[in-house]
Design a protein around this motif. Structure first.
Motif, PDB file in Angstrom:
ATOM      1  N   ALA A   1       0.858  -1.118   0.167  1.00  0.00           N
ATOM      2  CA  ALA A   1       0.045   0.099  -0.085  1.00  0.00           C
ATOM      3  C   ALA A   1       0.803   1.272   0.125  1.00  0.00           C
ATOM      4  N   PRO A   2       0.455   2.310  -0.589  1.00  0.00           N
ATOM      5  CA  PRO A   2       1.392   3.822  -0.373  1.00  0.00           C
ATOM      6  C   PRO A   2       1.888   3.929   0.938  1.00  0.00           C
ATOM      7  N   VAL A   3       1.094   3.558   1.999  1.00  0.00           N
ATOM      8  CA  VAL A   3       1.664   3.723   3.316  1.00  0.00           C
ATOM      9  C   VAL A   3       2.791   3.046   3.767  1.00  0.00           C
ATOM     10  N   HIS A   4       3.182   1.957   2.827  1.00  0.00           N
ATOM     11  CA  HIS A   4       4.261   1.225   3.140  1.00  0.00           C
ATOM     12  C   HIS A   4       5.702   1.634   2.566  1.00  0.00           C
ATOM     13  N   ASP A   5       6.706   1.793   3.213  1.00  0.00           N
ATOM     14  CA  ASP A   5       8.045   2.413   2.705  1.00  0.00           C
ATOM     15  C   ASP A   5       8.790   1.088   2.178  1.00  0.00           C
ATOM     16  N   ARG A   6       8.964   0.933   1.060  1.00  0.00           N
ATOM     17  CA  ARG A   6       9.506   0.014   0.582  1.00  0.00           C
ATOM     18  C   ARG A   6      11.005   0.072   0.284  1.00  0.00           C
ATOM     19  N   GLY A   7      11.593   1.453   0.680  1.00  0.00           N
ATOM     20  CA  GLY A   7      13.005   1.601   0.579  1.00  0.00           C
ATOM     21  C   GLY A   7      13.868   0.640   0.913  1.00  0.00           C
ATOM     22  N   ARG A   8      13.470   0.134   2.086  1.00  0.00           N
ATOM     23  CA  ARG A   8      14.443  -0.927   2.802  1.00  0.00           C
ATOM     24  C   ARG A   8      14.661  -2.201   2.196  1.00  0.00           C
ATOM     25  N   LEU A   9      13.623  -2.480   1.306  1.00  0.00           N
ATOM     26  CA  LEU A   9      13.609  -4.071   0.758  1.00  0.00           C
ATOM     27  C   LEU A   9      14.609  -4.124  -0.463  1.00  0.00           C
ATOM     28  N   PRO A  10      14.968  -5.449  -0.589  1.00  0.00           N
ATOM     29  CA  PRO A  10      15.660  -5.626  -1.826  1.00  0.00           C
ATOM     30  C   PRO A  10      14.975  -5.421  -3.165  1.00  0.00           C
ATOM     31  N   ARG A  11      15.821  -5.113  -3.992  1.00  0.00           N
ATOM     32  CA  ARG A  11      15.154  -4.798  -5.346  1.00  0.00           C
ATOM     33  C   ARG A  11      14.690  -6.113  -5.983  1.00  0.00           C
ATOM     34  N   GLU A  12      15.179  -7.265  -5.583  1.00  0.00           N
ATOM     35  CA  GLU A  12      14.723  -8.381  -5.978  1.00  0.00           C
ATOM     36  C   GLU A  12      13.143  -8.756  -5.908  1.00  0.00           C
ATOM     37  N   PHE A  13      12.781  -8.167  -4.749  1.00  0.00           N
ATOM     38  CA  PHE A  13      11.290  -8.182  -4.580  1.00  0.00           C
ATOM     39  C   PHE A  13      10.517  -7.272  -5.373  1.00  0.00           C
ATOM     40  N   ASP A  14      11.143  -6.582  -5.983  1.00  0.00           N
ATOM     41  CA  ASP A  14      10.282  -5.259  -6.675  1.00  0.00           C
ATOM     42  C   ASP A  14       9.015  -5.906  -7.687  1.00  0.00           C
ATOM     43  N   THR A  15       9.582  -6.966  -8.186  1.00  0.00           N
ATOM     44  CA  THR A  15       8.583  -7.625  -9.234  1.00  0.00           C
ATOM     45  C   THR A  15       7.969  -8.966  -8.778  1.00  0.00           C
ATOM     46  N   LEU A  16       8.087  -9.393  -7.538  1.00  0.00           N
ATOM     47  CA  LEU A  16       7.634 -10.618  -7.046  1.00  0.00           C
ATOM     48  C   LEU A  16       6.243 -10.502  -6.009  1.00  0.00           C
ATOM     49  N   HIS A  17       5.337 -11.545  -6.223  1.00  0.00           N
ATOM     50  CA  HIS A  17       4.048 -11.348  -5.493  1.00  0.00           C
ATOM     51  C   HIS A  17       4.354 -11.042  -4.149  1.00  0.00           C
ATOM     52  N   ASN A  18       3.298 -10.549  -3.370  1.00  0.00           N
ATOM     53  CA  ASN A  18       3.248 -10.307  -2.196  1.00  0.00           C
ATOM     54  C   ASN A  18       2.178 -10.816  -1.193  1.00  0.00           C
ATOM     55  N   GLY A  19       1.792 -10.304  -0.238  1.00  0.00           N
ATOM     56  CA  GLY A  19       0.473 -11.125   0.180  1.00  0.00           C
ATOM     57  C   GLY A  19       0.192 -10.472   1.487  1.00  0.00           C
ATOM     58  N   HIS A  20      -1.107 -10.722   2.197  1.00  0.00           N
ATOM     59  CA  HIS A  20      -1.558 -10.366   3.420  1.00  0.00           C
ATOM     60  C   HIS A  20      -1.276  -8.666   3.494  1.00  0.00           C
ATOM     61  N   GLU A  21      -2.016  -8.133   2.817  1.00  0.00           N
ATOM     62  CA  GLU A  21      -1.992  -6.593   2.782  1.00  0.00           C
ATOM     63  C   GLU A  21      -0.601  -6.087   2.592  1.00  0.00           C
ATOM     64  N   GLY A  22       0.227  -6.800   2.125  1.00  0.00           N
ATOM     65  CA  GLY A  22       1.588  -6.130   1.653  1.00  0.00           C
ATOM     66  C   GLY A  22       2.734  -6.467   2.878  1.00  0.00           C
ATOM     67  N   SER A  23       2.529  -7.452   3.871  1.00  0.00           N
ATOM     68  CA  SER A  23       3.371  -7.798   4.699  1.00  0.00           C
ATOM     69  C   SER A  23       4.262  -8.894   4.544  1.00  0.00           C
ATOM     70  N   HIS A  24       4.329  -9.704   3.496  1.00  0.00           N
ATOM     71  CA  HIS A  24       5.101 -11.005   3.073  1.00  0.00           C
ATOM     72  C   HIS A  24       6.797 -10.349   2.937  1.00  0.00           C
ATOM     73  N   HIS A  25       6.806  -9.363   2.198  1.00  0.00           N
ATOM     74  CA  HIS A  25       8.061  -8.960   1.809  1.00  0.00           C
ATOM     75  C   HIS A  25       8.929  -8.443   3.266  1.00  0.00           C
ATOM     76  N   PHE A  26       8.094  -7.600   3.799  1.00  0.00           N
ATOM     77  CA  PHE A  26       8.686  -7.028   4.916  1.00  0.00           C
ATOM     78  C   PHE A  26       8.885  -8.123   6.066  1.00  0.00           C
ATOM     79  N   LEU A  27       8.219  -9.124   6.349  1.00  0.00           N
ATOM     80  CA  LEU A  27       8.505 -10.266   7.100  1.00  0.00           C
ATOM     81  C   LEU A  27       9.765 -11.016   6.499  1.00  0.00           C
TER      82      LEU A  27
END
Length: 399
Positions: A320-346
């Motif tokens: 969601a727009p409220v998520h700050d994705r700047g800390r995530l690896p760029r490999e995640f940019d094109t991968l599926h997510n889930g549970h309202e955007g939480s999977h990448h961060f977990l």
């Protein structure tokens, strides 16, 4: 720095996370084990993972650095302790455990081994929790004194199929799992924003009346006939929060199964199924768009073939727009997510904690505060709402 990982349990949930662990630059290789060997082999083949192990014990005897536990929800505690004692870092699906004794054993094992433990609570990164956490940090609520967290998911919307998939012929015995023993989506969403902990609880359970053998005490592995429950918690420092765990409810849980409300002396925030608002003494601001995840995967994607259609929305939502994705690896940019955007961060939380030797956000002590209140609440419901104290294991030690 990288580490190797073993996935324990190749059911409906683990495949989404296997993809992310495999893609993370901090993980070198991913293996799988499952009681049903063919499921492990299929997951490895589908995602090009490193290989399988014939058993959990064989995985623990290997030189893998870490394991991620995605087994049945009431099995986590003993498996986690066994893995920690075998020298493995552990990522665990929710809940942490189902008894106070199991929670204590995990905390003791983490303290004594110095290994990383993390519970993968999706509500930690639910957009509503992130938004409330930011507002609290900015002081916008004033003094926060009350909150609500709901996990409202009707059994008819995918849970029958999920229990049948995992439970086999005896699935009704486990489908009766007590709602308050799965408390972390509701409690974690509240306490993931509000930096406090529960000190007492009074809870009321509603006896199920469907009559289909689920939530039948004579059938239930847990002796449980409660399908809906409400708990009111007192928190340290003053204030309270209420949670609902509903499994028989006329509500579109496929749209939003977790939702939250926070009230302070200067401002408040409320989230419902399709909209969210910020309120203060001047008026109301619609913040729905800020909290709305953008889909990243089609519900018809082959990787979801074993997931009931009513559950697939949980695996297709992106950030969601409220998520700050700047800390995530760029490999995640094109991968599926889930549970309202939480999977990448977990996944990133766990990998970063293991590689940097830091405490993850939902470490063992935080996980205890998200889990134990529900265990005590279930006992309160069994006693007709008696108010019970909630033990606390304290804050995590400094690393």
């Amino acid at each position: 720095m990288t580490f190797s990982l073993g996935i324990v349990g190749a059911g409906q949930f683990s495949g989404a996370f296997a993809t992310l662990f495999q893609a993370h630059p901090g993980v070198s290789e991913v293996h799988v084990t499952d009681l049903l060997a063919e499921r492990a082999e299929r997951l490895v083949a589908d995602q090009g993972l490193a290989g399988t192990f014939p058993s959990f014990e064989a995985m623990l005897d290997s030189d893998l650095d870490a394991v991620a536990v995605f087994t049945q929800r009431w099995t986590h505690g003993p498996l986690v302790v066994q893995a920690l004692r075998a020298g493995k870092h552990v990522y665990s699906a929710v809940p942490m455990a189902v008894t106070q004794e199991e929670i204590a054993a995990i905390i003791d094992a983490v303290r004594e081994t110095g290994l990383t433990y993390m519970m993968g609570e999706t509500s930690q990164y639910n957009p509503a929790t992130v938004y409330a956490r930011n507002q609290i940090a900015d002081g916008a609520f004033g003094r926060l004194f009350y909150a609500e967290g709901d996990y409202v998911h009707d059994m008819d919307l995918g849970f029958y199929e999920a229990y049948q998939y995992s439970g086999g012929e005896n699935w009704k015995a486990t489908a009766s799992y007590p709602p308050l023993l799965y408390p972390t989506h509701a409690i974690g969403g509240v306490l993931g924003a509000w930096r406090t902990h529960a000190v007492s609880v009074s809870a009321i359970g509603v006896t199920d009346e469907r009559g289909d053998g689920v939530f039948d005490k004579d059938v239930s592995q847990f002796g449980n006939d409660i399908s809906n429950a409400t708990a009111l918690f007192e928190v340290a420092g003053g204030g309270s929060f209420r949670t609902n765990e509903f499994r028989r409810v006329g509500y579109p849980s496929h749209i939003r199964e977790s939702r939250f409300r926070f009230f302070g002396t200067d401002g408040s925030f409320e989230q419902l199924a399709t909209f969210s608002t910020w309120q203060d003494k001047k008026g109301v601001t619609d913040v729905s768009d800020l909290l709305q995840p953008k889909p990243t995967l089609s519900p018809d994607d082959p990787m979801l073939r074993n997931v009931a259609p009513a559950l697939r929305d949980a695996f297709t939502s992106g950030s969601a727009p409220v998520h700050d994705r700047g800390r995530l690896p760029r490999e995640f940019d094109t991968l599926h997510n889930g549970h309202e955007g939480s999977h990448h961060f977990l996944v990133d939380d766990f990998v970063t904690a293991v590689n940097d030797r830091t405490l993850p956000t939902v470490n063992a002590w935080v996980a205890a505060r998200y889990t134990l209140p529900g265990i005590i609440a279930h006992e309160s419901a069994r006693r007709g709402g008696e108010r019970l104290p909630i033990p606390d294991f304290g804050d995590a030690p400094e690393v």
